[in-house]
Each structure stands twice: as C-alpha cells, then as structure tokens.
Design an enzyme around this catalytic site. Structure first.
Site, PDB file in Angstrom:
ATOM      1  N   HIS A  32       0.841  -1.205   0.000  1.00 34.91           N
ATOM      2  CA  HIS A  32       0.000   0.000   0.000  1.00 34.91           C
ATOM      3  C   HIS A  32       0.877   1.257   0.000  1.00 34.91           C
ATOM      4  O   HIS A  32       0.616   2.209  -0.731  1.00 34.91           O
ATOM      5  CB  HIS A  32      -0.888   0.042   1.253  1.00 34.91           C
ATOM      6  CG  HIS A  32      -1.944  -1.015   1.308  1.00 34.91           C
ATOM      7  ND1 HIS A  32      -2.138  -1.827   2.413  1.00 34.91           N
ATOM      8  CD2 HIS A  32      -2.875  -1.397   0.399  1.00 34.91           C
ATOM      9  CE1 HIS A  32      -3.150  -2.652   2.170  1.00 34.91           C
ATOM     10  NE2 HIS A  32      -3.611  -2.417   0.957  1.00 34.91           N
TER      11      HIS A  32
ATOM     12  N   LYS B 275     -17.204  -7.312   9.142  1.00 33.48           N
ATOM     13  CA  LYS B 275     -17.853  -7.242  10.450  1.00 33.48           C
ATOM     14  C   LYS B 275     -16.832  -7.292  11.572  1.00 33.48           C
ATOM     15  O   LYS B 275     -16.975  -6.633  12.581  1.00 33.48           O
ATOM     16  CB  LYS B 275     -18.870  -8.372  10.581  1.00 33.48           C
ATOM     17  CG  LYS B 275     -20.088  -8.092   9.731  1.00 33.48           C
ATOM     18  CD  LYS B 275     -21.316  -8.863  10.214  1.00 33.48           C
ATOM     19  CE  LYS B 275     -22.510  -8.513   9.365  1.00 33.48           C
ATOM     20  NZ  LYS B 275     -22.798  -9.504   8.338  1.00 33.48           N
TER      21      LYS B 275
ATOM     22  N   ARG C  65      -1.370  -6.242  -8.561  1.00 35.66           N
ATOM     23  CA  ARG C  65      -0.127  -6.967  -8.247  1.00 35.66           C
ATOM     24  C   ARG C  65       0.172  -8.034  -9.271  1.00 35.66           C
ATOM     25  O   ARG C  65       1.282  -8.201  -9.728  1.00 35.66           O
ATOM     26  CB  ARG C  65      -0.239  -7.614  -6.849  1.00 35.66           C
ATOM     27  CG  ARG C  65      -0.346  -6.617  -5.728  1.00 35.66           C
ATOM     28  CD  ARG C  65      -0.904  -7.244  -4.491  1.00 35.66           C
ATOM     29  NE  ARG C  65      -2.279  -7.713  -4.720  1.00 35.66           N
ATOM     30  CZ  ARG C  65      -3.105  -8.104  -3.777  1.00 35.66           C
ATOM     31  NH1 ARG C  65      -2.700  -8.139  -2.526  1.00 35.66           N
ATOM     32  NH2 ARG C  65      -4.326  -8.492  -4.052  1.00 35.66           N
TER      33      ARG C  65
ATOM     34  N   SER D 231      -3.077  -7.782   2.652  1.00 31.29           N
ATOM     35  CA  SER D 231      -3.418  -7.601   4.072  1.00 31.29           C
ATOM     36  C   SER D 231      -3.930  -8.920   4.663  1.00 31.29           C
ATOM     37  O   SER D 231      -3.632  -9.254   5.806  1.00 31.29           O
ATOM     38  CB  SER D 231      -4.504  -6.535   4.232  1.00 31.29           C
ATOM     39  OG  SER D 231      -4.027  -5.293   3.830  1.00 31.29           O
TER      40      SER D 231
END
Ligand code: PNS
Length: 187
Positions: free
Chosen positions: A19, A43, A92, A130
């Site tokens: 990032h 969530k 990517r 991530s």
C-alpha cells in the site's frame, strides 16, 4: 490549471508495504491523493477504522499532498464528495485483474467521469496482501519487511494474548488512550 485529486480506497487492514509503495507512486503523479479507508467493510476487522487511520496518517506524514480519510457507501459518491477525478488501485498480478476490471467498469457505469488508474507496486510486494499478513501474524509467523515497523508492532500488540486496550501505539510510539466502550447505563 486543474488540480487532479485522486482517491485511493481500500480496507487497509492492516496497511502493508505494498500500500505504501502505491501511495508513494500516487503522490508523485496526482496533485492530491486521499487514502480512503472503507468503514464497515468487514464485520470483524483486526484493526478498527480509527487504528488504521492513525497508522496511515503516521506512515504518510512525509507527503504533503497525501491525506487520510474514511468513508462509507459507494466509492464513486465519496469521490464526488471530495472532488476526485481519479481512483487509484494497485494491480499486483494477473489474478487481481479480473476483480479490479469488474470494479473499475462498475464504477465507470456509476460515474463515467471518474477514471480508474491502475499502478503496479514494486514486484517484491507482488504476493503481499493484508489478508495474508493477518493470517501469517495470527499464526505466529514473521511479517518483517512486509509491513512498516509501526504496523508490525501493533500487530504484535493486537495478537499478544496479554494485549489490553490501550496497547496500540501511534507513529511516535505513544500509546493511544484506550478506546474503552462506555459502560451501559441501566435503564
Ligand atoms: O482493499 P480492498 O478491500 O480491496 O478495497 C475494496 C474497496 C473498498 C475499494 C471496494 O470494496 C469498494 O469500493 N467498496 C465501497 C462500496 C462500493 O462502492 N461498491 C461498488 C464497487 S464496484
């Protein structure tokens, strides 16, 4: 001359070196780059939106044309709100392409004047995500070199069984005051 404002939307849970590589590249080609963290994407995120924003602010402090914000709802509506004409996304590998193309074309359908710009992070980050960082860290593996040190420290703090609210540090190594939920009033 018109200033070109771009948004770089994402979940950033947590921010990775991939990032940051993209933010650096984006800061060079856009007049203003808004790193926009989507609220309520998942969530049960690992880091709260406030924690992600705190980390990203610390990690992008050296760029005076980059700012961090949060949003919910449609990305195209948020882009309109901040006057952005471009939407930055990273690609990517080929596997990203299908999903990103779909998203870019849907966003184009919703708001034709918003142009999606794809940039490639350095190839050393081409396998980085991530999700994988969270998984490796949660299973006790090292994420050194994959995320900035600040994120690495906060991942350790978050995943340590002895972790307590307030163990989260900002870019200056200062502990961020515990975000304790307010005690419920008895009705
Ligand atoms: O980092 P991510 O999770 O790949 O980011 C995905 C994100 C936030 C860019 C995407 O889910 C998004 O734009 N969500 C906002 C809702 C929206 O606009 N949906 C339609 C997109 S085609």
């Amino acid at each position: 001359m018109t200033r070109v404002i771009a948004i770089y939307p994402g979940s950033f849970d947590p921010p990775t070196n991939g990032h940051l590589d993209l933010i650096e590249r984006g800061s060079k080609i856009f007049d203003e780059l808004v790193v926009a963290i989507l609220r309520n994407a998942e969530k049960a995120p690992l880091f709260s939106v406030t924690e992600r924003a705190t980390m990203l602010e610390a990690l992008t402090g050296q760029y005076n044309n980059v700012r961090v914000d949060t949003f919910d709802g449609l990305t195209v509506d948020y882009a309109a709100k901040v006057g952005a004409s471009s939407l930055l996304r990273g690609i990517r590998a080929l596997t990203d392409y299908e999903y990103e193309l779909q998203m870019a074309l849907m966003n184009r359908k919703l708001r034709p004047e918003l142009e999606t710009v794809f940039m490639m992070p350095a190839e050393k980050y081409s396998y980085l995500s991530s999700r994988l960082v969270r998984e490796v860290a949660q299973l006790g593996g090292s994420v050194k070199g994959l995320v900035p040190e600040l994120v690495e420290r906060n991942l350790k703090g978050k995943l340590d069984p002895a972790y307590k609210l307030g163990d989260f540090t900002d870019g200056n190594g200062e502990k961020v005051v515990a975000r304790k939920s307010k005690a419920r009033k008895k009705s």
